[in-house]
Enzyme design. Sequence first.
Site, short mmCIF file in Angstrom:
data_model
loop_
_atom_site.label_atom_id
_atom_site.label_comp_id
_atom_site.label_asym_id
_atom_site.label_seq_id
_atom_site.Cartn_x
_atom_site.Cartn_y
_atom_site.Cartn_z
N GLY A 284 0.93 -1.04 0.18
CA GLY A 284 0.12 0.17 0.04
C GLY A 284 0.80 1.24 -0.10
O GLY A 284 0.88 1.94 -1.04
N CYS A 353 -6.40 23.69 17.46
CA CYS A 353 -6.37 23.93 18.88
C CYS A 353 -5.71 22.91 19.53
O CYS A 353 -6.26 22.56 20.51
CB CYS A 353 -7.77 24.48 19.24
SG CYS A 353 -8.57 26.00 18.50
N GLU A 354 -4.46 22.50 19.23
CA GLU A 354 -3.84 21.44 19.87
C GLU A 354 -2.10 21.96 20.04
O GLU A 354 -1.70 22.20 18.82
CB GLU A 354 -3.90 20.26 19.38
CG GLU A 354 -5.23 19.46 19.53
CD GLU A 354 -5.44 18.94 20.60
OE1 GLU A 354 -4.40 19.02 21.65
OE2 GLU A 354 -6.86 18.74 20.98
#
EC number: 4.1.1.20
Length: 426
Positions: A284, A353-354
Amino acid sequence: MTAVERHLLSDNTAVGADGMLTVGGCSVADVAAEYGTPVFVYDEAHLRSRCREAVGAFGPERVIYATKAFLCRAMARLAYDEGLLLDVASGGELHVAMSAGVPASACTLHGNNKSVAELRQAITAGVRHIIVDSFDELDRLDMLAAEGCGPTPQVVLRITPGVSAHTHEFIATGQDDSKFGFNLGNGDAVKAVDRARRSTSVDLVGVHCHIGSNVFEASSFAKAAEVMANFAVPLDLPELVLGGGLGVAYVAGEEAPTITQWGNVLLDACDALGVRSRVSVEPGRSIAAAAAMTIYTVGTIKTIPGVRTYVSVDGGMSDNPRPVLYGSGYESFLPRAVDAPRDLTARLVGKHCESGDVLSFEARLPTDIAVGDLLAMPVTGAYGQSMGSNYNKITRPPVVFCADGDAKLVVRRETFDDLLATDIYP
């Protein structure tokens, strides 16, 4: 710091007469202007080349594309048209593949906790194989057979070979404490084979293993092949599936085997061990990862003297969670200055917001980087778009395939109204 290493870019990248990066003959600036940023830009010919290399290495109908790496209808159809089967790990992935015109008979169904509904869907549609992962799953297949859900499915048993891959613990799958498969060391694998052979609910056609993802050591694959061959040869089943997991280079200094080299290692090992089964694999990442880059726009540059410089872009962990999940490394550069020295060290962050919304903890960038610049992050073609989210209700980016100077939109950007599509109010 030197310029970004060109081998990390897809096959068909170049620098245009205006100094701007092109992919498949398409200016990155033009793609960004038309479709906005962030945007996943895929080199379509690169995807096709890797598919053809895999078929050349293993043979027709022996390469099963792991759609979890990257899946949309255009990708499903491309892989199928290039001679690959498709590995789907949910009813949703099967639905997407079939909606692209890929027959169920070209799909194999994975998953460590398949629902009854997913198993019924797979059997009714007529998937090529179901890769059975547990005794509970065999119970569910017995129940469906008793209901008259047919035809009898061909199954492959996933075996946990007890081989530890040199990769992050979250993407290692072959060790004894894995949540996947029937454990070889404790005898569950033998019990599963015995039960499946005696069952009238399934037709056992093979065994399978997968040791992990983004594995660089060819010796790990050779060891898995040896363990599985020793188990499989006495069973004399038609199929032996050795999974995927071949790594790719993400940052300067990394090297990984090519698909051809990987094939030589696996097939030589199987030949030496007397394997008569048809050997299949499930690549993959090695098909899709290096085929794409994500293009962002720089929105904020904030320097904290004596601490660090932050460069903020208009995407982040919602389009590439791998740095947050695994500490994965990526390179970055400016498409307007591909060969420029990158003497600025900055923390490349997103807009979420981290504090942990980091794309690169120590990004190397040109010192003249400015607000409004396009910024490129290569090798994002696998596990970026497919693992994306709507955190902070950010709309997910579009996907564009570039080839022969034509930029083709294959997944549009989500809209704010898309965010409400499943929201029932009042």
